[in-house]
Write an enzyme that holds these catalytic residues in place. Sequence first.
Site, PDB file in Angstrom:
ATOM      1  N   TYR A  15     -60.057 -42.450  63.198  1.00 29.24           N
ATOM      2  CA  TYR A  15     -60.029 -43.190  64.476  1.00 29.24           C
ATOM      3  C   TYR A  15     -60.247 -44.689  64.262  1.00 29.24           C
ATOM      4  O   TYR A  15     -60.050 -45.476  65.171  1.00 29.24           O
ATOM      5  CB  TYR A  15     -61.089 -42.675  65.464  1.00 29.24           C
ATOM      6  CG  TYR A  15     -61.088 -41.194  65.741  1.00 29.24           C
ATOM      7  CD1 TYR A  15     -59.980 -40.394  65.436  1.00 29.24           C
ATOM      8  CD2 TYR A  15     -62.192 -40.568  66.316  1.00 29.24           C
ATOM      9  CE1 TYR A  15     -59.996 -39.030  65.677  1.00 29.24           C
ATOM     10  CE2 TYR A  15     -62.205 -39.208  66.569  1.00 29.24           C
ATOM     11  CZ  TYR A  15     -61.113 -38.447  66.238  1.00 29.24           C
ATOM     12  OH  TYR A  15     -61.142 -37.095  66.482  1.00 29.24           O
ATOM     13  N   HIS A  52     -61.673 -33.252  58.193  1.00 30.90           N
ATOM     14  CA  HIS A  52     -60.923 -33.399  59.456  1.00 30.90           C
ATOM     15  C   HIS A  52     -59.807 -32.364  59.630  1.00 30.90           C
ATOM     16  O   HIS A  52     -59.602 -31.849  60.718  1.00 30.90           O
ATOM     17  CB  HIS A  52     -60.356 -34.822  59.534  1.00 30.90           C
ATOM     18  CG  HIS A  52     -60.089 -35.287  60.931  1.00 30.90           C
ATOM     19  ND1 HIS A  52     -60.214 -36.592  61.322  1.00 30.90           N
ATOM     20  CD2 HIS A  52     -59.691 -34.629  62.044  1.00 30.90           C
ATOM     21  CE1 HIS A  52     -59.912 -36.708  62.604  1.00 30.90           C
ATOM     22  NE2 HIS A  52     -59.587 -35.529  63.059  1.00 30.90           N
TER      23      HIS A  52
HETATM   24  N1  LIG Z   1     -60.830 -32.747  65.215  1.00 31.52           N
HETATM   25  C1  LIG Z   1     -59.672 -33.151  65.660  1.00 31.52           C
HETATM   26  O1  LIG Z   1     -58.617 -32.994  65.019  1.00 31.52           O
HETATM   27  C2  LIG Z   1     -59.601 -33.814  67.004  1.00 31.52           C
HETATM   28  C3  LIG Z   1     -58.369 -33.974  67.659  1.00 31.52           C
HETATM   29  C4  LIG Z   1     -58.349 -34.586  68.910  1.00 31.52           C
HETATM   30  C5  LIG Z   1     -59.541 -35.019  69.480  1.00 31.52           C
HETATM   31  N2  LIG Z   1     -60.737 -34.896  68.804  1.00 31.52           N
HETATM   32  C6  LIG Z   1     -62.010 -35.358  69.394  1.00 31.52           C
HETATM   33  O2  LIG Z   1     -62.186 -34.701  70.643  1.00 31.52           O
HETATM   34  C7  LIG Z   1     -62.379 -35.662  71.662  1.00 31.52           C
HETATM   35  C8  LIG Z   1     -61.872 -35.142  72.970  1.00 31.52           C
HETATM   36  O3  LIG Z   1     -60.480 -34.905  72.922  1.00 31.52           O
HETATM   37  P1  LIG Z   1     -59.408 -35.872  73.641  1.00 31.52           P
HETATM   38  O4  LIG Z   1     -60.012 -37.215  73.769  1.00 31.52           O
HETATM   39  O5  LIG Z   1     -58.149 -35.758  72.896  1.00 31.52           O
HETATM   40  O6  LIG Z   1     -59.153 -35.184  75.023  1.00 31.52           O
HETATM   41  P2  LIG Z   1     -60.053 -34.803  76.320  1.00 31.52           P
HETATM   42  O7  LIG Z   1     -61.500 -35.046  76.105  1.00 31.52           O
HETATM   43  O8  LIG Z   1     -59.619 -33.440  76.678  1.00 31.52           O
HETATM   44  O9  LIG Z   1     -59.574 -35.855  77.391  1.00 31.52           O
HETATM   45  C9  LIG Z   1     -58.234 -35.938  77.801  1.00 31.52           C
HETATM   46  C10 LIG Z   1     -58.108 -36.785  79.032  1.00 31.52           C
HETATM   47  O10 LIG Z   1     -58.777 -36.150  80.112  1.00 31.52           O
HETATM   48  C11 LIG Z   1     -59.202 -37.124  81.049  1.00 31.52           C
HETATM   49  N3  LIG Z   1     -60.492 -36.668  81.620  1.00 31.52           N
HETATM   50  C12 LIG Z   1     -61.707 -36.635  81.035  1.00 31.52           C
HETATM   51  N4  LIG Z   1     -62.632 -36.147  81.888  1.00 31.52           N
HETATM   52  C13 LIG Z   1     -61.972 -35.867  83.040  1.00 31.52           C
HETATM   53  C14 LIG Z   1     -62.379 -35.337  84.300  1.00 31.52           C
HETATM   54  N5  LIG Z   1     -63.651 -35.016  84.543  1.00 31.52           N
HETATM   55  N6  LIG Z   1     -61.439 -35.182  85.259  1.00 31.52           N
HETATM   56  C15 LIG Z   1     -60.143 -35.514  85.032  1.00 31.52           C
HETATM   57  N7  LIG Z   1     -59.695 -36.025  83.868  1.00 31.52           N
HETATM   58  C16 LIG Z   1     -60.602 -36.193  82.881  1.00 31.52           C
HETATM   59  C17 LIG Z   1     -59.381 -38.415  80.272  1.00 31.52           C
HETATM   60  O11 LIG Z   1     -58.710 -39.456  80.978  1.00 31.52           O
HETATM   61  P3  LIG Z   1     -59.567 -40.690  81.611  1.00 31.52           P
HETATM   62  O12 LIG Z   1     -59.960 -41.545  80.465  1.00 31.52           O
HETATM   63  O13 LIG Z   1     -58.587 -41.343  82.519  1.00 31.52           O
HETATM   64  O14 LIG Z   1     -60.739 -40.098  82.353  1.00 31.52           O
HETATM   65  C18 LIG Z   1     -58.752 -38.154  78.921  1.00 31.52           C
HETATM   66  O15 LIG Z   1     -57.778 -39.086  78.600  1.00 31.52           O
HETATM   67  C19 LIG Z   1     -61.634 -36.895  71.126  1.00 31.52           C
HETATM   68  O16 LIG Z   1     -61.959 -38.070  71.808  1.00 31.52           O
HETATM   69  C20 LIG Z   1     -62.055 -36.860  69.687  1.00 31.52           C
HETATM   70  O17 LIG Z   1     -63.357 -37.384  69.540  1.00 31.52           O
HETATM   71  C21 LIG Z   1     -60.774 -34.277  67.582  1.00 31.52           C
END
Ligand SMILES: NC(=O)c1ccc[n+]([C@@H]2O[C@H](COP(=O)([O-])OP(=O)(O)OC[C@H]3O[C@@H](n4cnc5c(N)ncnc54)[C@H](OP(=O)(O)O)[C@@H]3O)[C@@H](O)[C@H]2O)c1
Length: 269
Positions: A57, A118
């Site tokens: 990241y 990762h």
């Molecule tokens: N290990 C891996 O390979 C891997 C891969 C992907 C991600 N990750 C980690 O997992 C974390 C979470 O995954 P992610 O960021 O991809 O997706 P996520 O947490 O599922 O968020 C996706 C989107 O949902 C929206 N959101 C969040 N809370 C909400 C709510 N209460 N109501 C409506 N919409 C909402 C956000 O938009 P807004 O900003 O507009 O609220 C965000 O852009 C990442 O940030 C990262 O740290 C790890």
Amino acid sequence: MEFVTLNNGVEMPVLGTGTNTFGKVNGDYFGDINDDTTELLAAIKAGYRSIDTAIAYRNESVVGKAIKESGLPREEFFITSKIPGDEEHSGTAEKVEASLNASLEALQTDYIDLYLIHHPWDDENEMLQTWYALENAYNDGKIKAIGVSNFDQDQLDIIIDNARIQPMVNQVESHVGNWNDEIVAYSLENDVIPTAWGPMKGTDDASRAVLTEIGDQYGKTWGQVVLRYQIERGVIVIPKSHNAGRQADNFNVFDFELSDADKEKIKAL
Ligand SMILES: NC(=O)c1ccc[n+]([C@@H]2O[C@H](COP(=O)([O-])OP(=O)(O)OC[C@H]3O[C@@H](n4cnc5c(N)ncnc54)[C@H](OP(=O)(O)O)[C@@H]3O)[C@@H](O)[C@H]2O)c1
């Protein structure tokens, strides 16, 4: 906050904040790092103490900066970072040590709470060399817990069968439309705690309508319902939002319990 005890006795918060687009121009995953700590400081203000970052990241330094700016002691935080499975960062003891030292420096800390591989890759020997180097860093106290991410059953078995120190966490994709039940269950059976990445993803109008109807009974939003579902089935969640209100909503999931009937409906989504 509720905690789960990892297989080495370390307590990990069941809810943390994702960060993969934080501290970047336009909140874009591939955007340049702009050192903006606004999203992280809002999350910390909302109560988050567990923060999920990764070398990939490029924003470990932003996490380190935000923790310093918060004025809170380092020990209050649970920092997860991840080492990429590529030529540059892993495969040999020397490369892993250099990657870890760079993470520690960027995060402005002398230990990381949880360090994950990762992604798995094809070369089993390199993957194990990486794991053994993580074990050494764990024994040296530079990492308090070690684990993997995006590992399926066979890949997890390679680590489990060869490790001197068993993995503590497997971070995998899990959300509406793709709960990934099989690897979640397999991880739990092996005392490897699953963490769900992308926990807010996968909903459409129809699934949101079902979740909203369930949430109405508890005075909760659809988002709070999906997070609560994961926590109740033993899965750690790391939702990310750029919006302070939604960050606070996502944190507010500890004052209700889903009924078995509601959990069945959610499982089917
Ligand atoms: N290990 C891996 O390979 C891997 C891969 C992907 C991600 N990750 C980690 O997992 C974390 C979470 O995954 P992610 O960021 O991809 O997706 P996520 O947490 O599922 O968020 C996706 C989107 O949902 C929206 N959101 C969040 N809370 C909400 C709510 N209460 N109501 C409506 N919409 C909402 C956000 O938009 P807004 O900003 O507009 O609220 C965000 O852009 C990442 O940030 C990262 O740290 C790890």
